[in-house]
Design an enzyme around this catalytic site. Sequence first.
Site, PDB file in Angstrom:
ATOM      1  N   PHE A 169      46.080 -25.049  89.890  1.00 23.22           N
ATOM      2  CA  PHE A 169      46.864 -26.427  89.323  1.00 23.22           C
ATOM      3  C   PHE A 169      47.807 -25.377  88.289  1.00 23.22           C
ATOM      4  O   PHE A 169      48.768 -26.141  87.737  1.00 23.22           O
ATOM      5  CB  PHE A 169      45.814 -26.598  88.772  1.00 23.22           C
ATOM      6  CG  PHE A 169      45.837 -27.914  87.334  1.00 23.22           C
ATOM      7  CD1 PHE A 169      46.306 -29.097  88.012  1.00 23.22           C
ATOM      8  CD2 PHE A 169      45.798 -27.409  86.647  1.00 23.22           C
ATOM      9  CE1 PHE A 169      47.163 -29.834  87.346  1.00 23.22           C
ATOM     10  CE2 PHE A 169      46.410 -28.569  85.370  1.00 23.22           C
ATOM     11  CZ  PHE A 169      47.134 -29.798  86.260  1.00 23.22           C
ATOM     12  N   GLU A 170      47.052 -24.511  87.609  1.00 23.63           N
ATOM     13  CA  GLU A 170      47.962 -23.786  86.835  1.00 23.63           C
ATOM     14  C   GLU A 170      49.386 -23.161  86.755  1.00 23.63           C
ATOM     15  O   GLU A 170      49.806 -21.652  85.714  1.00 23.63           O
ATOM     16  CB  GLU A 170      47.300 -23.451  85.231  1.00 23.63           C
ATOM     17  CG  GLU A 170      46.093 -24.168  84.753  1.00 23.63           C
ATOM     18  CD  GLU A 170      45.648 -23.356  83.536  1.00 23.63           C
ATOM     19  OE1 GLU A 170      44.847 -22.126  83.386  1.00 23.63           O
ATOM     20  OE2 GLU A 170      44.722 -24.344  82.914  1.00 23.63           O
ATOM     21  N   GLU A 191      36.695 -22.080  77.355  1.00 26.25           N
ATOM     22  CA  GLU A 191      37.505 -21.445  77.806  1.00 26.25           C
ATOM     23  C   GLU A 191      37.809 -21.809  78.756  1.00 26.25           C
ATOM     24  O   GLU A 191      39.219 -21.808  78.863  1.00 26.25           O
ATOM     25  CB  GLU A 191      36.463 -20.695  78.182  1.00 26.25           C
ATOM     26  CG  GLU A 191      37.554 -19.249  79.549  1.00 26.25           C
ATOM     27  CD  GLU A 191      38.714 -18.545  78.336  1.00 26.25           C
ATOM     28  OE1 GLU A 191      39.717 -17.930  79.801  1.00 26.25           O
ATOM     29  OE2 GLU A 191      38.144 -18.140  77.169  1.00 26.25           O
ATOM     30  N   GLY A 225      40.428 -38.306  87.048  1.00 22.89           N
ATOM     31  CA  GLY A 225      40.607 -39.768  86.202  1.00 22.89           C
ATOM     32  C   GLY A 225      39.486 -40.755  86.830  1.00 22.89           C
ATOM     33  O   GLY A 225      39.612 -42.022  86.292  1.00 22.89           O
ATOM     34  N   ILE A 260      35.500 -37.855  84.530  1.00 23.85           N
ATOM     35  CA  ILE A 260      34.396 -36.614  84.360  1.00 23.85           C
ATOM     36  C   ILE A 260      34.695 -35.057  83.991  1.00 23.85           C
ATOM     37  O   ILE A 260      33.757 -35.161  82.989  1.00 23.85           O
ATOM     38  CB  ILE A 260      33.960 -36.236  86.251  1.00 23.85           C
ATOM     39  CG1 ILE A 260      33.486 -37.199  86.525  1.00 23.85           C
ATOM     40  CG2 ILE A 260      33.713 -34.928  86.060  1.00 23.85           C
ATOM     41  CD1 ILE A 260      33.669 -36.534  88.553  1.00 23.85           C
ATOM     42  N   GLY A 261      35.725 -35.120  83.584  1.00 23.35           N
ATOM     43  CA  GLY A 261      36.114 -34.700  82.362  1.00 23.35           C
ATOM     44  C   GLY A 261      35.864 -35.043  81.054  1.00 23.35           C
ATOM     45  O   GLY A 261      35.834 -33.858  80.032  1.00 23.35           O
ATOM     46  N   ASN A 270      50.180 -30.165  80.894  1.00 22.29           N
ATOM     47  CA  ASN A 270      48.915 -30.263  81.343  1.00 22.29           C
ATOM     48  C   ASN A 270      48.903 -31.806  80.350  1.00 22.29           C
ATOM     49  O   ASN A 270      48.253 -32.110  79.605  1.00 22.29           O
ATOM     50  CB  ASN A 270      47.724 -29.609  81.043  1.00 22.29           C
ATOM     51  CG  ASN A 270      46.739 -30.035  82.064  1.00 22.29           C
ATOM     52  OD1 ASN A 270      46.722 -31.684  82.658  1.00 22.29           O
ATOM     53  ND2 ASN A 270      45.842 -29.685  82.061  1.00 22.29           N
ATOM     54  N   TYR A 310      42.669 -34.770  74.216  1.00 20.28           N
ATOM     55  CA  TYR A 310      42.317 -34.232  73.648  1.00 20.28           C
ATOM     56  C   TYR A 310      42.796 -34.918  72.141  1.00 20.28           C
ATOM     57  O   TYR A 310      42.077 -34.925  71.506  1.00 20.28           O
ATOM     58  CB  TYR A 310      42.428 -32.544  73.616  1.00 20.28           C
ATOM     59  CG  TYR A 310      41.689 -31.845  74.328  1.00 20.28           C
ATOM     60  CD1 TYR A 310      40.696 -31.820  74.692  1.00 20.28           C
ATOM     61  CD2 TYR A 310      42.836 -30.919  75.360  1.00 20.28           C
ATOM     62  CE1 TYR A 310      40.335 -31.122  75.992  1.00 20.28           C
ATOM     63  CE2 TYR A 310      42.463 -29.992  76.392  1.00 20.28           C
ATOM     64  CZ  TYR A 310      40.821 -30.229  76.546  1.00 20.28           C
ATOM     65  OH  TYR A 310      40.639 -29.722  77.857  1.00 20.28           O
TER      66      TYR A 310
END
Length: 157
Positions: free
Chosen positions: A26-27, A82, A92, A95-96, A123, A130
């Site tokens: 993804f990164e 980390e 979406g 869960i995050g 991102n 955040y």
Amino acid sequence: MNVNIRKAEKKDMPQVLKLIKELAAFEKEPDAVEVTVADLEKEGFDNKLFSCFVAETETEIVGMALVYFRFSTWKGRNVHLEDLVVSEAYRGKGIGTKLYKRVMQFAKEHQVNRAQWIVLNWNEKAIKMYENSGATFHKDWWVVLMDSEGITKNSED
């Protein structure tokens, strides 16, 4: 969907590594992961260098957050997040946010003065989460890294 957030166990490390590799892709760094399941088991459970939380459905682990303690000369003991990753098929769904809140609970339980992490500037979904939580962004600080070759070169007399 019922998702349980719990502390990871040694037996979860193959699925945690799978999520780490998914995050690397993804990164845009799909070949950057060098850590192995054995490394995660040794460093997380034998040496206790990190703690890990997993998000689990009835059938599989779909997310994880890996944290460890750091020491700041300004703030004292703090927690470093980390990685926080949710498998693409489960993004979406909140869960995050659940994992993030568990990390903040961990920081509170350990009475640290700060939680800290890095987020990629593109991102947008993570940045929004955040920002909505009240996190402070230090855009004038740069992340500096040195690879093992550079460490060797700079440690020689």
